[in-house]
Design an enzyme around this catalytic site. Sequence first.
Site, mmCIF file in Angstrom:
data_model
loop_
_atom_site.group_PDB
_atom_site.id
_atom_site.type_symbol
_atom_site.label_atom_id
_atom_site.label_comp_id
_atom_site.label_asym_id
_atom_site.label_seq_id
_atom_site.Cartn_x
_atom_site.Cartn_y
_atom_site.Cartn_z
ATOM 1 N N HIS A 152 9.353 11.113 -27.917
ATOM 2 C CA HIS A 152 8.440 12.010 -27.210
ATOM 3 C C HIS A 152 8.843 13.494 -27.264
ATOM 4 O O HIS A 152 8.038 14.356 -27.631
ATOM 5 C CB HIS A 152 8.273 11.537 -25.768
ATOM 6 C CG HIS A 152 7.364 12.408 -24.962
ATOM 7 N ND1 HIS A 152 6.011 12.541 -25.252
ATOM 8 C CD2 HIS A 152 7.591 13.230 -23.913
ATOM 9 C CE1 HIS A 152 5.463 13.388 -24.403
ATOM 10 N NE2 HIS A 152 6.399 13.827 -23.583
ATOM 11 N N ARG A 180 0.823 -1.232 0.000
ATOM 12 C CA ARG A 180 0.000 0.000 0.000
ATOM 13 C C ARG A 180 0.848 1.269 0.000
ATOM 14 O O ARG A 180 0.407 2.340 0.411
ATOM 15 C CB ARG A 180 -0.976 0.027 1.171
ATOM 16 C CG ARG A 180 -1.963 -1.120 1.142
ATOM 17 C CD ARG A 180 -3.263 -0.770 1.854
ATOM 18 N NE ARG A 180 -4.204 -1.857 1.711
ATOM 19 C CZ ARG A 180 -4.386 -2.813 2.601
ATOM 20 N NH1 ARG A 180 -3.686 -2.811 3.726
ATOM 21 N NH2 ARG A 180 -5.259 -3.761 2.395
ATOM 22 N N LYS A 191 9.211 23.343 -12.280
ATOM 23 C CA LYS A 191 8.324 22.185 -12.098
ATOM 24 C C LYS A 191 7.898 22.076 -10.636
ATOM 25 O O LYS A 191 6.731 21.802 -10.333
ATOM 26 C CB LYS A 191 9.027 20.914 -12.567
ATOM 27 C CG LYS A 191 8.208 19.656 -12.314
ATOM 28 C CD LYS A 191 7.703 18.989 -13.540
ATOM 29 C CE LYS A 191 6.693 17.890 -13.215
ATOM 30 N NZ LYS A 191 6.698 16.779 -14.112
ATOM 31 N N ARG A 214 -1.037 22.753 -13.239
ATOM 32 C CA ARG A 214 -0.149 21.676 -13.710
ATOM 33 C C ARG A 214 -0.418 21.350 -15.187
ATOM 34 O O ARG A 214 0.485 20.922 -15.907
ATOM 35 C CB ARG A 214 -0.322 20.425 -12.826
ATOM 36 C CG ARG A 214 0.723 19.373 -13.150
ATOM 37 C CD ARG A 214 0.845 18.311 -12.067
ATOM 38 N NE ARG A 214 1.897 17.385 -12.434
ATOM 39 C CZ ARG A 214 2.471 16.519 -11.624
ATOM 40 N NH1 ARG A 214 2.104 16.464 -10.355
ATOM 41 N NH2 ARG A 214 3.422 15.713 -12.036
ATOM 42 N N HIS A 248 1.797 19.060 -25.947
ATOM 43 C CA HIS A 248 1.572 17.618 -25.817
ATOM 44 C C HIS A 248 0.334 17.136 -26.571
ATOM 45 O O HIS A 248 0.294 15.992 -26.995
ATOM 46 C CB HIS A 248 1.478 17.223 -24.341
ATOM 47 C CG HIS A 248 2.834 17.167 -23.666
ATOM 48 N ND1 HIS A 248 3.645 18.259 -23.565
ATOM 49 C CD2 HIS A 248 3.507 16.147 -23.075
ATOM 50 C CE1 HIS A 248 4.767 17.920 -22.938
ATOM 51 N NE2 HIS A 248 4.711 16.648 -22.628
ATOM 52 N N LYS A 259 4.106 11.741 -10.880
ATOM 53 C CA LYS A 259 3.243 11.012 -11.827
ATOM 54 C C LYS A 259 3.916 9.681 -12.134
ATOM 55 O O LYS A 259 5.087 9.654 -12.549
ATOM 56 C CB LYS A 259 3.060 11.803 -13.128
ATOM 57 C CG LYS A 259 1.987 12.858 -13.042
ATOM 58 C CD LYS A 259 1.678 13.401 -14.423
ATOM 59 C CE LYS A 259 0.590 14.463 -14.351
ATOM 60 N NZ LYS A 259 0.354 15.109 -15.660
ATOM 61 N N GLU A 280 -3.157 17.976 -10.603
ATOM 62 C CA GLU A 280 -3.628 18.514 -11.894
ATOM 63 C C GLU A 280 -5.139 18.764 -11.877
ATOM 64 O O GLU A 280 -5.877 18.267 -12.724
ATOM 65 C CB GLU A 280 -3.252 17.541 -13.028
ATOM 66 C CG GLU A 280 -3.187 18.198 -14.388
ATOM 67 C CD GLU A 280 -2.531 17.322 -15.451
ATOM 68 O OE1 GLU A 280 -1.470 16.737 -15.189
ATOM 69 O OE2 GLU A 280 -3.100 17.235 -16.541
ATOM 70 N N HIS A 302 1.107 14.568 -29.154
ATOM 71 C CA HIS A 302 0.558 13.220 -28.954
ATOM 72 C C HIS A 302 -0.043 12.694 -30.252
ATOM 73 O O HIS A 302 0.112 11.520 -30.596
ATOM 74 C CB HIS A 302 -0.490 13.271 -27.841
ATOM 75 C CG HIS A 302 -1.017 11.934 -27.437
ATOM 76 N ND1 HIS A 302 -2.133 11.378 -28.017
ATOM 77 C CD2 HIS A 302 -0.580 11.041 -26.538
ATOM 78 C CE1 HIS A 302 -2.361 10.195 -27.474
ATOM 79 N NE2 HIS A 302 -1.424 9.956 -26.576
ATOM 80 N N ASN A 333 1.463 20.553 -20.077
ATOM 81 C CA ASN A 333 1.082 19.789 -21.274
ATOM 82 C C ASN A 333 1.221 20.615 -22.555
ATOM 83 O O ASN A 333 0.797 20.169 -23.626
ATOM 84 C CB ASN A 333 -0.373 19.289 -21.145
ATOM 85 C CG ASN A 333 -0.515 18.283 -20.015
ATOM 86 O OD1 ASN A 333 0.414 17.550 -19.726
ATOM 87 N ND2 ASN A 333 -1.672 18.261 -19.370
ATOM 88 N N GLU A 384 11.806 19.773 -23.489
ATOM 89 C CA GLU A 384 11.049 19.990 -22.240
ATOM 90 C C GLU A 384 11.660 21.126 -21.414
ATOM 91 O O GLU A 384 10.970 21.762 -20.625
ATOM 92 C CB GLU A 384 11.003 18.696 -21.404
ATOM 93 C CG GLU A 384 10.338 17.510 -22.109
ATOM 94 C CD GLU A 384 8.813 17.474 -21.978
ATOM 95 O OE1 GLU A 384 8.228 18.411 -21.415
ATOM 96 O OE2 GLU A 384 8.214 16.487 -22.453
#
Length: 366
Positions: free
Chosen positions: A266, A120, A226, A241, A248, A142, A236, A252, A245, A184
Amino acid sequence: MKTVTVELGARTYPIHIEAGLLARAGEFLAPLAKGRRVAIVTDENLSVHLATLQASLTAAGIGSEAIVLAPGEGSKSWATLEMLCNRLLELGVERGDHVVALGGGVMGDLVGFACSILKRGCNFVQIPTSLLAQVDSSVGGKTAINTKAGKNLIGAFHQPVMVLIDPQVLDTLPIRELRAGYAEVVKYGLIDDFAFFEWCEANGAALLGGDIGLREYAIAHSVSAKARIVAADEHETNGIRALLNLGHTFGHALEAETGFSQALIHGEGVAAGCSLAFGFSASKGICPGQDAERVAAHWRDVGLPDGLAAAKIGASGERLVDHMRHDKKMAAGTLPFLLARGIGQTYLDKTVDLADVETFLDAQPR
Ligand code: GLY
């Protein structure tokens, strides 16, 4: 050494940045390990860095066990997650222990997710070895694996307890990976920091060429940005946050068109995607055209794709927008876009009509 703090109340943690830090990792891990053996999870391409890390742990009086996985996105799978969790259980990892993720974004995402569910939740430390992981994915908690339905669809927010960044490990990174991570870095300037974008224009080529001082500065600056964003919107939920993106959604779609393959990695998708986000903003009269051209020019200067042609995407606007409809950010039939009023003035726009995006993409040179 530079230290940036991610302020998250009881889960506040430090990010230490210094050239040569990997060889001193034992000093930083010893107070956490408290005499317990440390499990290190890494990939087969990183044996040199693993040896440096283990030697440093030994010198600090800490025993370690390495779990070495196959490199690449394929390891972010249910099968590898199961195998990794079983292996960590066999090693007797306890909740209070600290598992080390040594590697790029794949290792960080996979190990972080395993640690979010092991007993957990157990502690983990990120030691990122790619520029992309150092400036983005190792910070902020993340974690995820991929499934047949898409990338990063199964995961959790689980913050590391410490991040150790050694810019020197980038010396062994292929230049294409380095450039992709650099996209980035520039993104932080594009979001809300015009002065940092100007710094990138002046220093990007030398940074990519190997200047360690410039790399250290860019990493520390990016990580500070960041950390600030994550502290303001850890999960987010309030639109802050989401600024990360930028590029992105377009990117994407390009990555999906190339099957998330080596044809467009990426960070390259993010670079082309940022150009398209600025280009689309300019086409709607939201952003000065000269800002969109300035972004594209910087990508060209450092060898990153500045749009569809450079990314070798021949697909129609309709096809690319169709990829966007499968984006996990799609909510109630609307796709939120990060658009810009200028360099350093990115904002979240939930009113974009995908038909306009299609028309814009069709007008782009192929
Ligand atoms: N890489 C985007 C984020 O951490 O939110």
